[in-house]
Design a protein around this motif. Structure first.
Motif, mmCIF file in Angstrom:
data_model
loop_
_atom_site.group_PDB
_atom_site.id
_atom_site.type_symbol
_atom_site.label_atom_id
_atom_site.label_comp_id
_atom_site.label_asym_id
_atom_site.label_seq_id
_atom_site.Cartn_x
_atom_site.Cartn_y
_atom_site.Cartn_z
ATOM 1 N N CYS A 91 3.415 -5.675 -0.829
ATOM 2 C CA CYS A 91 3.840 -4.486 -0.071
ATOM 3 C C CYS A 91 4.821 -3.655 -0.896
ATOM 4 N N MET A 92 4.442 -3.315 -2.124
ATOM 5 C CA MET A 92 5.336 -2.582 -3.017
ATOM 6 C C MET A 92 5.243 -1.085 -2.766
ATOM 7 N N LEU A 93 6.396 -0.443 -2.643
ATOM 8 C CA LEU A 93 6.486 0.990 -2.414
ATOM 9 C C LEU A 93 6.320 1.755 -3.723
ATOM 10 N N PRO A 94 6.081 3.063 -3.665
ATOM 11 C CA PRO A 94 5.992 3.860 -4.893
ATOM 12 C C PRO A 94 7.246 3.770 -5.752
ATOM 13 N N SER A 95 8.384 3.486 -5.141
ATOM 14 C CA SER A 95 9.639 3.362 -5.897
ATOM 15 C C SER A 95 9.725 2.056 -6.668
ATOM 16 N N GLY A 96 8.821 1.102 -6.356
ATOM 17 C CA GLY A 96 8.880 -0.205 -7.002
ATOM 18 C C GLY A 96 9.545 -1.260 -6.142
ATOM 19 N N LYS A 97 10.191 -0.835 -5.056
ATOM 20 C CA LYS A 97 10.828 -1.799 -4.154
ATOM 21 C C LYS A 97 9.775 -2.469 -3.270
ATOM 22 N N ILE A 98 10.091 -3.664 -2.798
ATOM 23 C CA ILE A 98 9.177 -4.408 -1.940
ATOM 24 C C ILE A 98 9.567 -4.194 -0.487
ATOM 25 N N ASP A 99 8.625 -3.725 0.307
ATOM 26 C CA ASP A 99 8.858 -3.505 1.732
ATOM 27 C C ASP A 99 8.426 -4.760 2.495
ATOM 28 N N PRO A 100 9.197 -5.186 3.496
ATOM 29 C CA PRO A 100 8.775 -6.361 4.266
ATOM 30 C C PRO A 100 7.541 -6.098 5.116
ATOM 31 N N SER A 101 7.167 -4.835 5.320
ATOM 32 C CA SER A 101 6.040 -4.479 6.173
ATOM 33 C C SER A 101 4.974 -3.767 5.363
ATOM 34 N N CYS A 102 3.805 -4.375 5.232
ATOM 35 C CA CYS A 102 2.696 -3.716 4.521
ATOM 36 C C CYS A 102 2.227 -2.445 5.244
ATOM 37 N N PRO A 103 2.110 -2.431 6.599
ATOM 38 C CA PRO A 103 1.723 -1.180 7.262
ATOM 39 C C PRO A 103 2.692 -0.039 6.968
ATOM 40 N N HIS A 104 4.002 -0.351 6.902
ATOM 41 C CA HIS A 104 4.968 0.698 6.568
ATOM 42 C C HIS A 104 4.775 1.146 5.124
ATOM 43 N N MET A 105 4.558 0.178 4.242
ATOM 44 C CA MET A 105 4.316 0.490 2.836
ATOM 45 C C MET A 105 3.110 1.402 2.676
ATOM 46 N N ALA A 106 2.051 1.128 3.441
ATOM 47 C CA ALA A 106 0.791 1.860 3.278
ATOM 48 C C ALA A 106 0.979 3.355 3.522
ATOM 49 N N HIS A 107 1.841 3.722 4.486
ATOM 50 C CA HIS A 107 2.073 5.140 4.764
ATOM 51 C C HIS A 107 2.726 5.847 3.587
ATOM 52 N N GLU A 108 3.509 5.123 2.818
ATOM 53 C CA GLU A 108 4.247 5.747 1.723
ATOM 54 C C GLU A 108 3.352 6.103 0.534
ATOM 55 N N TRP A 109 2.098 5.632 0.569
ATOM 56 C CA TRP A 109 1.199 5.913 -0.557
ATOM 57 C C TRP A 109 0.310 7.123 -0.278
ATOM 58 N N HIS A 110 0.787 8.042 0.591
ATOM 59 C CA HIS A 110 0.000 9.248 0.850
ATOM 60 C C HIS A 110 -0.027 10.125 -0.402
ATOM 61 N N VAL A 111 -1.131 10.825 -0.564
ATOM 62 C CA VAL A 111 -1.317 11.685 -1.727
ATOM 63 C C VAL A 111 -0.485 12.939 -1.560
ATOM 64 N N ASN A 112 0.175 13.358 -2.616
ATOM 65 C CA ASN A 112 0.989 14.570 -2.565
ATOM 66 C C ASN A 112 0.164 15.759 -2.095
ATOM 67 N N ASN A 113 0.766 16.568 -1.252
ATOM 68 C CA ASN A 113 0.157 17.797 -0.721
ATOM 69 C C ASN A 113 -0.973 17.542 0.268
ATOM 70 N N SER A 114 -1.212 16.294 0.643
ATOM 71 C CA SER A 114 -2.239 16.042 1.654
ATOM 72 C C SER A 114 -1.644 16.256 3.041
ATOM 73 N N ASN A 115 -2.482 16.680 3.971
ATOM 74 C CA ASN A 115 -2.040 17.022 5.326
ATOM 75 C C ASN A 115 -1.957 15.762 6.180
ATOM 76 N N CYS A 116 -0.749 15.250 6.363
ATOM 77 C CA CYS A 116 -0.570 14.012 7.116
ATOM 78 C C CYS A 116 -0.021 14.323 8.502
ATOM 79 N N GLU A 117 -0.708 13.840 9.519
ATOM 80 C CA GLU A 117 -0.196 13.996 10.869
ATOM 81 C C GLU A 117 0.797 12.883 11.182
ATOM 82 N N PRO A 118 1.678 13.101 12.176
ATOM 83 C CA PRO A 118 2.647 12.055 12.530
ATOM 84 C C PRO A 118 1.954 10.758 12.910
ATOM 85 N N VAL A 119 2.620 9.655 12.614
ATOM 86 C CA VAL A 119 2.068 8.339 12.933
ATOM 87 C C VAL A 119 2.029 8.169 14.444
ATOM 88 N N PRO A 120 0.886 7.839 15.018
ATOM 89 C CA PRO A 120 0.807 7.672 16.475
ATOM 90 C C PRO A 120 1.472 6.372 16.892
#
Length: 414
Positions: free
Chosen positions: A168-197
């Protein structure tokens, strides 16, 4: 083998897959669920070595719980951008592919990669780096060699290093305890992301999980010792209880079957679902549980290039997969047609249609035949019957020729 070539050791290859709404298994085998309507990096190289990366685009597909599903996948390799999306055309799901924004039809191959489709799965292989990417709408798989990518991957698929603690490594290199939280951080720059439901709440009534039991049953027994079925059962039960779609559990079964097939175990599983997971092929093709990734055709050059030639491309597309193919006793006319014919002894017509050897037909004022020995069309003028003698001896009459139809005919005119 070790670097010196003396001693062997075991390595887990880098295999990441995702399916449904969606569920992920990282390169090191960590399972997690994830919801997000955005474009995300599945795989990126930490230090550029092959200029290889994979991006996925998700969309919300499970109202009212706000669940998301894969929509398309984009593979970047060297100077290539390979885009694969699945579309529903008149009830038939079709994968559409473009290379550097230009549409291509599988099987497609250049000096660097090959793209094939079974009608269900689209498979991209890159022999130079031994990479394979599969996509079938709600399912994707990424297969990378450990010796080429170990310790050098990041993204939603995690770091391939046989160590789950850093998945569950973040783009910063830090390890997040939550893989689902980590996954959101890997969004592509300039992509249109809606709020997490909000996270889906358990349904008030018990749900029918019987379909998920098929994964644990004797149907898949041949694969149980090769691929752990636990994550697929968990995902299946989540989907059938939250997405409120009768056949949603089929996606988890299909994904497990795909992973088994890639491991060399092809299973006819749809027949065990009492028709719920039946796959509809475009007529005249029929469903085949275990078939070739490239279907033979009447084009000998195509067969030689994609089937009979033994090379790195064919070695990576030799596994049997489920798909749509011509019925027994027939063969596909050509790779860009959907026509199944009983024999390849055919003549090609200018309008793109075909005639069987020795077939005869009338075309305009010509009689044509498909010559068996050379499979070429030969046409000759229609024979005209002999005309009876005509006498135009009444006053004011002359002989005139009527050109209506194929044969000229004399008649008396004024």
């Amino acid at each position: 083998m070790d670097v010196d070539g003396c001693c062997p050791h075991y390595e887990c290859q880098c295999i990441c897959y995702g399916w449904g709404d969606p569920h992920y298994v990282t390169f090191d085998g960590t399972y997690y669920g994830f919801q997000g309507n955005c474009s995300y990096w599945l795989v990126k190289e930490i230090l550029p070595k092959y200029n290889f990366s994979v991006m996925i685009d998700n969309y919300y597909c499970g109202e009212p719980d706000g669940l998301s599903c894969p929509q398309s996948i984009t593979v970047f390799y060297e100077s290539y951008k390979i885009f694969i999306i699945q579309k529903d055309i008149n009830g038939i799901f079709t994968n559409q592919i473009s290379v550097n924004d230009k549409r291509v039809s599988p099987a497609y191959q250049n000096g660097d990669f090959r793209i094939v489709t079974t009608g269900i799965d689209t498979v991209l292989v890159i022999p130079k780096i031994h990479a394979k990417i599969t996509f079938s709408g709600l399912i994707f798989g990424i297969y990378l060699p450990y010796n080429g990518f170990a310790g050098n991957t990041e993204g939603q698929c995690g770091t391939c290093d046989n160590n789950r603690t850093d998945d569950c490594m973040l783009p910063s290199g830090k390890i997040d305890p939550s893989c689902p939280h980590m996954a959101h951080e890997w969004h592509v720059n300039n992509s249109n992301c809606e709020p997490v439901p909000p996270k889906p709440t358990p349904p008030p009534n018990p749900c029918d999980k019987s379909m998920c039991e098929i994964i644990k049953s004797s149907v898949f027994e041949a694969c149980h010792k090769i691929v752990d079925y636990g994550p697929f059962v968990v995902a299946c039960e989540f989907d059938v209880c939250h997405m409120h779609i009768n056949h949603i559990g089929c996606i988890s079964l299909q994904t497990y079957a795909d992973v088994c097939a890639e491991s060399g175990v092809c299973i006819d599983w749809r027949s065990a679902t009492k028709g719920l997971c039946e796959y509809k092929c475009e007529s005249p093709k029929v469903y085949q549980a275990c078939g070739p990734q490239v279907e033979p055709t009447c084009d000998s050059w195509y067969n030689q290039k994609f089937i009979y030639m033994a090379d790195a491309f064919s070695a990576m597309t030799s596994m049997e997969l489920e798909g749509c193919s011509c019925p027994n006793g027939t063969i596909l006319l050509s790779s860009n047609s959907n026509e199944c014919v009983p024999s390849c002894e055919l003549c090609r017509l200018p309008d793109g249609k075909y005639k069987q050897a020795n077939a005869t037909w009338t075309e305009g004022c010509k009689q044509c035949i498909c010559e068996e020995d050379v499979l070429q069309v030969a046409c000759h003028p229609l024979p005209c019957p002999a005309q009876p003698s005509l006498s135009c001896d009444q006053e004011g009459q002359i002989k005139v020729t009527d050109t209506t139809g194929c044969c000229p005919k004399e008649k008396c005119g004024k």
